[in-house]
Design an enzyme around this catalytic site. Structure first.
Site, PDB file in Angstrom:
ATOM      1  N   ASP A  10       0.898  -1.115  -0.109  1.00  8.95           N
ATOM      2  CA  ASP A  10      -0.102  -0.057  -0.074  1.00  8.95           C
ATOM      3  C   ASP A  10       1.015   1.068   0.086  1.00  8.95           C
ATOM      4  O   ASP A  10       1.639   1.293   0.915  1.00  8.95           O
ATOM      5  CB  ASP A  10      -0.830  -0.175   1.197  1.00  8.95           C
ATOM      6  CG  ASP A  10      -1.684   1.125   1.377  1.00  8.95           C
ATOM      7  OD1 ASP A  10      -1.565   2.160   0.570  1.00  8.95           O
ATOM      8  OD2 ASP A  10      -2.427   1.256   2.398  1.00  8.95           O
ATOM      9  N   ILE A  11       0.676   1.890  -1.030  1.00 11.17           N
ATOM     10  CA  ILE A  11       1.730   3.113  -1.105  1.00 11.17           C
ATOM     11  C   ILE A  11       1.488   4.224  -0.207  1.00 11.17           C
ATOM     12  O   ILE A  11       2.581   4.927   0.402  1.00 11.17           O
ATOM     13  CB  ILE A  11       1.752   3.688  -2.608  1.00 11.17           C
ATOM     14  CG1 ILE A  11       2.840   4.336  -3.014  1.00 11.17           C
ATOM     15  CG2 ILE A  11       0.409   4.665  -2.620  1.00 11.17           C
ATOM     16  CD1 ILE A  11       3.360   4.969  -4.332  1.00 11.17           C
ATOM     17  N   ASN A  24      -6.422  13.025 -10.709  1.00 12.65           N
ATOM     18  CA  ASN A  24      -7.053  13.725 -11.676  1.00 12.65           C
ATOM     19  C   ASN A  24      -6.921  15.149 -11.718  1.00 12.65           C
ATOM     20  O   ASN A  24      -6.650  15.558 -10.866  1.00 12.65           O
ATOM     21  CB  ASN A  24      -8.635  13.249 -11.881  1.00 12.65           C
ATOM     22  CG  ASN A  24      -9.299  13.906 -10.696  1.00 12.65           C
ATOM     23  OD1 ASN A  24      -9.471  15.116 -10.379  1.00 12.65           O
ATOM     24  ND2 ASN A  24      -9.997  12.951  -9.596  1.00 12.65           N
ATOM     25  N   GLY A  32      -9.552   4.747  -6.471  1.00 10.68           N
ATOM     26  CA  GLY A  32      -8.145   4.317  -6.448  1.00 10.68           C
ATOM     27  C   GLY A  32      -7.113   4.832  -5.456  1.00 10.68           C
ATOM     28  O   GLY A  32      -7.454   4.739  -4.329  1.00 10.68           O
ATOM     29  N   VAL A  33      -5.961   4.790  -5.942  1.00  9.42           N
ATOM     30  CA  VAL A  33      -4.805   5.073  -5.192  1.00  9.42           C
ATOM     31  C   VAL A  33      -4.940   6.643  -4.852  1.00  9.42           C
ATOM     32  O   VAL A  33      -4.768   6.952  -3.384  1.00  9.42           O
ATOM     33  CB  VAL A  33      -3.499   4.833  -5.981  1.00  9.42           C
ATOM     34  CG1 VAL A  33      -3.165   6.031  -6.907  1.00  9.42           C
ATOM     35  CG2 VAL A  33      -2.160   5.056  -5.072  1.00  9.42           C
ATOM     36  N   ASP A  34      -5.748   7.416  -5.486  1.00  9.14           N
ATOM     37  CA  ASP A  34      -5.940   8.958  -5.068  1.00  9.14           C
ATOM     38  C   ASP A  34      -6.781   8.732  -3.705  1.00  9.14           C
ATOM     39  O   ASP A  34      -6.697   9.579  -2.722  1.00  9.14           O
ATOM     40  CB  ASP A  34      -6.664   9.532  -6.205  1.00  9.14           C
ATOM     41  CG  ASP A  34      -6.878  11.004  -6.115  1.00  9.14           C
ATOM     42  OD1 ASP A  34      -6.237  11.325  -5.162  1.00  9.14           O
ATOM     43  OD2 ASP A  34      -7.312  11.550  -6.948  1.00  9.14           O
ATOM     44  N   THR A 124      -2.878   2.665 -15.030  1.00  8.95           N
ATOM     45  CA  THR A 124      -3.493   1.365 -15.097  1.00  8.95           C
ATOM     46  C   THR A 124      -4.674   0.929 -14.497  1.00  8.95           C
ATOM     47  O   THR A 124      -4.820  -0.204 -14.637  1.00  8.95           O
ATOM     48  CB  THR A 124      -2.141   0.630 -14.954  1.00  8.95           C
ATOM     49  OG1 THR A 124      -1.935   0.522 -13.367  1.00  8.95           O
ATOM     50  CG2 THR A 124      -0.847   1.024 -15.586  1.00  8.95           C
ATOM     51  N   GLY A 125      -5.291   1.729 -13.726  1.00 11.32           N
ATOM     52  CA  GLY A 125      -6.483   1.277 -13.092  1.00 11.32           C
ATOM     53  C   GLY A 125      -7.500   2.089 -13.931  1.00 11.32           C
ATOM     54  O   GLY A 125      -7.859   1.647 -14.797  1.00 11.32           O
ATOM     55  N   TYR A 127      -7.899   4.635 -15.420  1.00 10.31           N
ATOM     56  CA  TYR A 127      -7.634   5.105 -16.706  1.00 10.31           C
ATOM     57  C   TYR A 127      -7.229   4.284 -17.793  1.00 10.31           C
ATOM     58  O   TYR A 127      -6.923   4.647 -18.906  1.00 10.31           O
ATOM     59  CB  TYR A 127      -6.640   6.211 -16.322  1.00 10.31           C
ATOM     60  CG  TYR A 127      -6.964   7.546 -16.014  1.00 10.31           C
ATOM     61  CD1 TYR A 127      -8.447   7.912 -15.622  1.00 10.31           C
ATOM     62  CD2 TYR A 127      -6.206   8.744 -15.541  1.00 10.31           C
ATOM     63  CE1 TYR A 127      -9.079   9.104 -15.044  1.00 10.31           C
ATOM     64  CE2 TYR A 127      -6.682  10.088 -15.108  1.00 10.31           C
ATOM     65  CZ  TYR A 127      -7.933  10.006 -14.937  1.00 10.31           C
ATOM     66  OH  TYR A 127      -8.427  11.338 -14.198  1.00 10.31           O
TER      67      TYR A 127
HETATM   68  N1  AR6 Z   1      -1.231   1.265  -3.081  1.00  7.11           N
HETATM   69  C1  AR6 Z   1      -0.752   1.069  -4.447  1.00  7.11           C
HETATM   70  N2  AR6 Z   1      -1.263   1.001  -5.515  1.00  7.11           N
HETATM   71  C2  AR6 Z   1      -2.593   1.123  -5.529  1.00  7.11           C
HETATM   72  C3  AR6 Z   1      -3.641   1.619  -4.315  1.00  7.11           C
HETATM   73  C4  AR6 Z   1      -2.523   1.618  -3.210  1.00  7.11           C
HETATM   74  N3  AR6 Z   1      -2.995   1.928  -2.032  1.00  7.11           N
HETATM   75  N4  AR6 Z   1      -4.691   1.744  -4.510  1.00  7.11           N
HETATM   76  C5  AR6 Z   1      -4.634   1.320  -5.950  1.00  7.11           C
HETATM   77  N5  AR6 Z   1      -3.500   1.135  -6.453  1.00  7.11           N
HETATM   78  P1  AR6 Z   1      -5.870   4.087 -10.113  1.00  7.11           P
HETATM   79  P2  AR6 Z   1      -5.453   5.823 -12.529  1.00  7.11           P
HETATM   80  C6  AR6 Z   1      -3.165   0.925  -8.011  1.00  7.11           C
HETATM   81  O1  AR6 Z   1      -7.255   3.798 -10.601  1.00  7.11           O
HETATM   82  O2  AR6 Z   1      -5.867   4.669 -13.546  1.00  7.11           O
HETATM   83  C7  AR6 Z   1      -8.869   8.084  -9.626  1.00  7.11           C
HETATM   84  O3  AR6 Z   1     -10.194   8.154  -9.309  1.00  7.11           O
HETATM   85  C8  AR6 Z   1      -4.210   0.233  -8.701  1.00  7.11           C
HETATM   86  O4  AR6 Z   1      -4.181  -1.136  -8.874  1.00  7.11           O
HETATM   87  O5  AR6 Z   1      -5.900   4.460  -8.906  1.00  7.11           O
HETATM   88  O6  AR6 Z   1      -4.314   6.543 -13.026  1.00  7.11           O
HETATM   89  C9  AR6 Z   1      -8.188   9.538  -9.547  1.00  7.11           C
HETATM   90  O7  AR6 Z   1      -9.025  10.504  -8.875  1.00  7.11           O
HETATM   91  C10 AR6 Z   1      -3.598   0.486  -9.970  1.00  7.11           C
HETATM   92  O8  AR6 Z   1      -2.935  -0.539 -10.643  1.00  7.11           O
HETATM   93  O9  AR6 Z   1      -5.434   5.362 -11.069  1.00  7.11           O
HETATM   94  C11 AR6 Z   1      -8.322   9.577 -11.171  1.00  7.11           C
HETATM   95  O10 AR6 Z   1      -9.829  10.067 -11.373  1.00  7.11           O
HETATM   96  C12 AR6 Z   1      -3.040   1.889 -10.131  1.00  7.11           C
HETATM   97  O11 AR6 Z   1      -2.682   2.064  -8.444  1.00  7.11           O
HETATM   98  C13 AR6 Z   1      -8.172   8.233 -11.498  1.00  7.11           C
HETATM   99  O12 AR6 Z   1      -8.709   7.423 -10.666  1.00  7.11           O
HETATM  100  C14 AR6 Z   1      -3.698   3.164 -10.577  1.00  7.11           C
HETATM  101  O13 AR6 Z   1      -4.927   3.186 -10.554  1.00  7.11           O
HETATM  102  C15 AR6 Z   1      -6.892   8.029 -12.097  1.00  7.11           C
HETATM  103  O14 AR6 Z   1      -6.662   6.634 -12.526  1.00  7.11           O
END
Ligand code: AR6
Length: 175
Positions: A10-11, A24, A32-34, A124-125, A127
């Site tokens: 978990d980052i 975003n 997601g991670v945000d 990669t999530g 988006y």
């Molecule tokens: N630690 C590490 N990696 C994580 C964690 C965590 N706690 N949680 C998720 N991931 P995403 P995007 C991974 O969707 O594709 C948001 O709503 C996840 O498995 O978080 O850039 C923003 O506000 C994936 O591999 O980011 C934007 O609207 C990676 O993080 C949008 O999502 C990125 O997935 C950005 O989408």
């Protein structure tokens, strides 16, 4: 390269100088991670994001750009927010925009005096960026930067082992 650490976790728990957020352009949080970063870091991060919006990016942070804020209650010193490309919207430009997220976040961390930075797999999530293609871009930009900045270290933090393994397999050909 031994200054690249590839791990599952978990980052928000990373004890590094700066963690990168896959944000975003609104900088107002999301899923997601945000979402995880804002939940774990508390309201100070959002306050700082609001200030960045008002002072520097009233229209939102453009795709491929990065800004830094405090890290609230997180163990890191900074959160670097970057806006990854939405894969189905950017076509041929996607790779340059994703590379820009990594490069500008690293440059910003360097300017802040950071020696270590942790990245999630940007775009990669939600988006939708194909994970193997994104892996090669991330690895190439980071390796190039670390070759020029010998005192820095980068952690790639994946949410699960299968994403970590996919990354390792994807970069086999380029590492
Ligand atoms: N630690 C590490 N990696 C994580 C964690 C965590 N706690 N949680 C998720 N991931 P995403 P995007 C991974 O969707 O594709 C948001 O709503 C996840 O498995 O978080 O850039 C923003 O506000 C994936 O591999 O980011 C934007 O609207 C990676 O993080 C949008 O999502 C990125 O997935 C950005 O989408």
């Amino acid at each position: 390269m031994d200054r690249i650490i590839i791990k599952t976790g978990d980052i928000t728990k990373e004890k590094v100088c700066a963690i990168v957020n896959a944000a975003n352009s609104s900088l107002m949080g999301g899923g997601g991670v945000d979402g995880a970063i804002h939940r774990a870091g508390g309201p100070k991060i959002l306050e700082a994001c609001e200030q960045v919006r008002q002072e520097s990016y009233p229209e939102g942070l453009p795709t491929g750009e990065s800004v830094a804020t405090n890290a609230g209650n997180l163990p890191s010193n900074y959160v670097i927010h970057t806006v990854g490309p939405i894969y189905h919207q950017c076509g041929e430009d996607c790779s340059d925009l994703l590379a820009s997220c990594y490069r500008k976040s690293l440059e910003l961390a360097h300017r802040l005096g950071c020696k270590d930075v942790a990245f999630p797999a940007i775009s990669t999530g939600i988006y939708g960026y194909p994970k193997d293609k994104a892996a090669i871009i991330a690895y190439e930009v980071v390796s190039h930067f670390l070759n020029e900045n010998k005192n820095m270290q980068v952690h790639f933090v994946f949410h699960n082992n299968s994403d970590r393994d996919l990354f390792i397999k994807a970069i086999e050909g380029v590492s």
